[in-house]
Design a protein around this motif. Structure first.
Motif, short mmCIF file in Angstrom:
data_model
loop_
_atom_site.label_atom_id
_atom_site.label_comp_id
_atom_site.label_asym_id
_atom_site.label_seq_id
_atom_site.Cartn_x
_atom_site.Cartn_y
_atom_site.Cartn_z
N SER A 3 0.85 -1.18 0.00
CA SER A 3 0.00 0.00 0.00
C SER A 3 0.88 1.23 0.00
CB SER A 3 -0.91 -0.01 1.23
OG SER A 3 -0.23 0.48 2.35
N LYS A 5 0.79 5.56 0.40
CA LYS A 5 -0.04 6.66 0.89
C LYS A 5 0.61 7.98 0.56
CE LYS A 5 -1.90 4.26 4.91
NZ LYS A 5 -1.40 3.93 6.22
N ASN A 25 -2.49 7.36 -3.74
CA ASN A 25 -2.85 6.38 -2.71
C ASN A 25 -3.31 5.12 -3.43
OD1 ASN A 25 -2.76 7.90 -0.04
ND2 ASN A 25 -3.89 9.29 -1.41
N LYS A 27 -3.74 0.59 -2.95
CA LYS A 27 -3.55 -0.66 -2.23
C LYS A 27 -3.65 -1.78 -3.24
CE LYS A 27 -4.71 -0.25 2.56
NZ LYS A 27 -5.72 -0.16 3.58
#
Lengths: 229, 809
Positions: A3, A5, A25, A27
């Protein structure tokens, strides 16, 4: 599986700041087959390089199997990378001075795998890709499709968790490209996580998820099924 | 696998690999040759197992002219030393001599066999303790008794074989030394190695010396210090050197004070360790050859420079070509290579190049071994590749070159960021930052090369200056030889002179102690005029007959040459004498008298124009020439121009007729003088050789760099041509960058070259002024070399078809 960010990447040229990636962002779970698309200069390759730990973001967090990659030094990144990630390039990037066999062997050498085991692994892969007869040839003696097959073989020989591909069919004829994409689909079925960058919509359909980049932002992130409608 | 990879990539880049191996190979060859010289010189005298405990007693003198050193020890001091210096467990008195040797004829009328002296060789009168200090390998005889009695000698194996056919046949045979002294062989020892400062061919017993006092100038006065009278000793322990010197300082303290004009001792004895014998710049040795450690350091430094230059080529080419390897490195990084693994890979590649270069270097050094004699004294047959030291050095060189040449490029290459490297932007983006390293190295290379050229031109100019300088006398067409000055031989000198003058080739014959310029010097205290106080410096003296000025073409400044005489009655002095004594007009000195030593009333009949009594290293000193017939031992024969070989033969046959039992050895005087400058000749040769090598290495490096630049800029060249640029313009564009570097190198090298060569020239009392054109020539040579090499590449690039280079994308 991974992931990221608030990832940012920019270049400063004098007073000017050129943004390549802004506030990304993302995932990705194990078993996904992600396609990243977008116009030239949208930051696709940079994102892929960051995911592959070949490049580092200027800001933001990157967790790989919950490990904070953005805080790692080069040595630890190189370790992760060596054990979990395989790369396929548009321009194949085989080492010209090495034979097919030796090219495929190189990552195993870097992992310190014993000679006998190496031989067995390479034999398996050569067999699977139907390249046994070509193992002693040099890259320059192969067609583009064959070179990319070697590139894929080299990328997966170490059984990576994540396969990254940057325009894998960009330099190939369509039929050769299809062979490679079929191969990717098969690897995906066997459970490998794949992230590819492409311009080709057809290639995107092999994937399960499509991320669209534009000017460094994620414009759209959706399942591939919607595209198929 | 890696080895295969390296060979494959070398095969792909044959030109660059070739440049690297050729440059490094030649550099290594030069280093190996210099290693051979330094190793050989440093190994001197180590054949003696007590090397670090052996010392020589020497004399340090103080005068108003400064301090001077001499290996001499007065004979009475020799006898005082063993008791005065308990730190010396062994003391050997020694007297150098260089006898002519013959095997006497037999009763049945077989003629005597005469043998020429081998050079270098020396004989010593000495005593049995000699063998306790110097270990020699005995083939026959007993070291305890062989030198006990008068008339006993020990000879070396090769001389025994020369005189008697085999060393076994030599024992108890008779030899005649200098046609006078009959001696018996009481021992045979193995030859001494060539790297030994005691190149002994014979040792004779001390009683023999005393028995031949007249012949060998035996003088047991405290005031007589002859450099051939020497003392060697053995310390119980090397650390006792200081203590032994303190004991030694008392020897002769009183006597030297009594003999001195100031009433204070002007001499004191010191110890010279054996380890200094070969490296002293103050004291000579029996081999007449020393080399200072400073000179060896300069040579080692040159080796380091040359090797450095060759390594720079490697560094430059590797980093210049880094962009070509960027892709490979990027791929390897994506495959998970560690930085350490990459460093090892690159160093491994360099190691392969090093090994190949060392192999080439060894081959080239082997071939060039005979050239060593032009820059050093190392004999061709001196062991080289058979020595373990040489192999150890080769291993060291391989490792050093690998690290020196390989480390920086390895760090640069391993430091590539994989993402950038794969985009191939490395050459464009990062190359610019690193270019200054390459440019600096090229500048450094050319600076070194230019400095060598400056050195070569200046040494050659100085040698030319020496050769063409008016020495104040003739050195051409003069043949010289020594004769024995025992009374029997002296009685026949007139016969010899008349016989020589009958030969049509001969113009003049002079008997004397020394030719005008020689390595020998006779000096004495003196007073001028006779009733004045002794001057505070010594006067140079030469003894010669009245044919001396005619034979050597000496020119008179005033007055006339002295009248014939067997002893010292009249004299001529030189102009330097008048200057030093404050006599303004030469005529004023004529008729004056001077006192030499204790002998007053020597009348000055004339003033000879200044001539060089020594090499041009030394200024012309005050000098007196007078007569003393029984001192002469040198004959000089002036011949007329023509067949010089025939003249030499005529002289020898005249000599043989008059002195059938004497050994004849003649030399052309100009060759003797040329030998004064052997050292300078070698220095010039070294400059020349290493200068050519330096230029060559710098140029092949530039060749590689410029060809790479041309390849890298092929596309730019193509575009420029399409836009209408001409060949000349493009050549200039490409060449400009490199030519600029050579110009910078010139600016750096010229002052450095001037500084070092100016220092070198200070060694000569008579020297050239460094001319500005020297630097222009040196710069021009470098510039022309560089331009040719660069032009070769750039013209080709400029002539290339632009379609070719632009099609590639």
């Amino acid at each position: 599986m991974l992931s990221i960010k608030n990832i940012e990447r920019f270049y400063k040229t004098g007073p000017l700041t050129t943004w390549v990636l802004r506030d990304i962002n993302l995932k990705v779970s194990e078993g996904e087959f992600v396609t990243i698309m977008g116009p030239s200069g949208s930051g696709k390759s940079t994102l892929l390089n960051i995911l592959g730990m070949l490049d580092q973001p200027d800001a933001g967090e990157y967790l790989f199997f919950d490990e904070p990659v953005h805080r790692f030094n080069e040595k630890r990144r190189s370790e992760l990378h060596k054990h979990y990630i395989g790369f396929v390039f548009q321009a194949y990037h085989l080492i010209d001075e090495l034979t097919v066999y030796e090219n495929i062997e190189t990552p195993l050498l870097y992992r310190g795998i014993k000679s006998a085991e190496r031989k067995a692994m390479i034999a398996d892969v050569l067999d699977r890709f139907n390249m046994v007869a070509k193992k002693d040839l040099f890259p320059a003696q192969l067609s583009g499709g064959q070179q990319q097959l070697v590139g894929v073989a080299r990328a997966i020989i170490g059984k990576p968790k994540l396969l990254l591909a940057d325009e894998p069919t960009g330099n190939l004829h369509s039929s050769q490209g299809e062979t490679i994409m079929e191969l990717f689909a098969q690897l995906h079925r066997e459970g490998m996580t794949i992230i590819q960058v492409t311009h080709n919509e057809k290639n995107a359909q092999y994937g399960t998820r499509l991320i669209q980049l534009e000017d460094g932002f994620v414009r759209d992130d959706a399942g591939v099924a919607r595209l198929n409608v | 696998m890696q080895f295969k990879f390296i060979l494959r990539s070398m095969a792909r880049n044959k030109v660059y690999a070739g440049i690297n191996i050729l440059g490094l190979g030649l550099g290594i060859a030069a280093v190996l040759l210099i290693f051979q010289v330094v190793r050989y010189e440093l190994g001197y005298n180590k054949n003696f197992s007590r090397y670090d405990r052996i010392v020589r007693v020497v004399t340090q003198s103080q005068s108003s002219e400064g301090e001077s050193w001499n290996p001499c020890v007065p004979i009475p001091a020799m006898f005082a030393i063993p008791d005065a210096v308990p730190e010396l467990t062994q003391v050997a008195r020694m007297r150098e001599f260089w006898p002519s040797i013959s095997v006497p004829g037999a009763e049945d009328g077989t003629p005597p066999k005469k043998f020429l002296r081998k050079d270098p060789s020396v004989a010593f009168f000495t005593e049995p303790s000699f063998f306790e200090i110097f270990d020699l390998e005995w083939l026959a005889g007993d070291p305890k008794t062989a030198l006990r009695d008068e008339g006993s000698v020990v000879i070396i194996r090769s001389e025994a074989e020369r005189f008697f056919g085999s060393w076994q046949a030599a024992m108890n045979e008779t030899l005649v030394l200098d046609n006078v002294a009959r001696v018996t062989v009481r021992g045979v020892v193995e030859d001494l190695p060539p790297d030994c400062d005691l190149p002994i061919n014979m040792l004779a017993s001390w009683p023999t010396y005393i028995a031949q006092q007249a012949l060998y100038y035996y003088d047991d006065n405290w005031g007589s210090c002859n450099s051939s009278n020497q003392v060697f000793g053995l310390l119980a322990d090397a650390s006792q050197l200081g203590a032994a010197e303190r004991s030694l300082a008392k020897v002769g303290e009183k006597q030297y004070a009594e003999n001195s004009s100031t009433g204070k001792a002007d001499k004191t004895h010191r110890l010279q360790p054996m380890s200094d014998l070969h490296f002293s710049d103050k004291l000579n040795n029996s081999a007449f050859r020393t080399i200072t450690k400073g000179r060896l350091k300069v040579l080692s430094f040159i080796a380091l420079l040359i090797l450095g230059m060759a390594c720079f080529n490697f560094i430059n080419l590797s980093t210049a070509m880094a962009s070509q390897r960027a892709k490979e490195i990027g791929v390897r990084k994506t495959l998970g290579v560690g930085r350490g693994q990459l460093l090892r890979q690159f160093l491994g590649e360099t190691a392969v190049v090093s090994v190949l270069s060392v192999a080439l270097g060894v081959a080239v050094a082997r071939l060039c071994l005979p050239l060593l004699k032009h820059i050093s004294d190392v004999p061709v047959e001196a062991p080289f590749l058979s020595l373990p030291q040489t192999w150890a050095f080769l291993v060291f060189v391989t490792i050093a070159v690998t690290l020196l040449a390989g480390f920086y490029p390895a760090v640069v290459l391993a430091g590539f960021e994989p993402a950038g490297a794969l985009k191939n932007s490395v050459g464009a983006v990062r190359g610019g930052h690193r270019a200054w390293v390459r440019q600096s190295l090229v500048v450094l290379q050319f600076s070194i090369a230019i400095a060598f050229i400056v050195g070569t031109i200046i040494t050659l100019s100085q040698l030319h200056f020496i050769r063409t300088k008016d020495l104040g006398f003739d050195q051409n067409l003069i043949y010289t030889f020594y004769y024995n000055n025992d009374s029997l031989s002296v009685a026949k000198l007139n016969t010899l002179k008349n016989r020589l003058l009958q030969a049509p080739e001969v113009e003049a014959v002079s008997y004397n102690t020394d030719p005008p310029s020689s390595g020998n010097s006779w000096m004495s205290n003196f007073a001028f005029p006779s009733n004045a106080e002794d001057a505070d410096f010594a006067l140079q003296i030469k003894y010669a007959d009245t044919d001396y000025p005619k034979t050597f073409g000496l020119r008179m400044a005033a007055g006339k040459w002295y009248d014939p005489s067997d002893t010292m009655k009249q004299a001529v002095v030189n102009e330097a004498f008048l200057r030093k004594m404050g006599v303004e007009k030469p005529e004023d000195a004529i008729g004056e008298d001077l006192k030499l030593g204790g002998r007053a009333g020597i009348i000055i009949t004339g003033v000879v124009q200044d001539f060089h009594a020594f090499s041009v290293h030394q200024p012309i000193a005050p000098l007196m020439i007078s007569t003393q017939r029984d001192y002469y031992y040198n004959a000089a024969v002036k011949v007329n121009p023509g067949d010089m070989a025939a003249a030499a033969r005529a002289i020898e046959s005249a000599f043989d007729e008059v002195y059938p039992e004497q050994v004849f050895e003649g030399h052309w005087y100009d060759e003797t003088i040329a030998r004064f400058y052997e050292d300078e000749n070698r220095f010039a040769n070294a400059c020349k050789g290493f200068g050519v090598l330096a230029i060559f290495i710098a140029c092949i490096g530039l060749f590689g760099l410029s060809s790479h630049a041309a390849a890298r800029r092929a596309k730019e060249i193509g575009i420029r041509k399409v836009l209408g640029a001409g060949t000349a313009g493009i050549t200039a564009l490409l060449a400009r960058d490199f030519i600029k570097l050579v110009l910078v190198a010139f600016v750096l090298a010229a002052p450095a070259g001037w500084y070092f060569m100016n220092r070198w020239l200070q060694d000569f009392a008579y020297r050239i002024d460094i001319q500005w054109w020297v630097f222009v020539v040196a710069g021009a040579v470098a510039l022309v070399g560089a331009t040719l090499v660069v032009a070769l590449q750039t013209v080709r690039a400029a002539l290339a078809d632009p379609v070719e280079s632009l099609r590639s994308e």
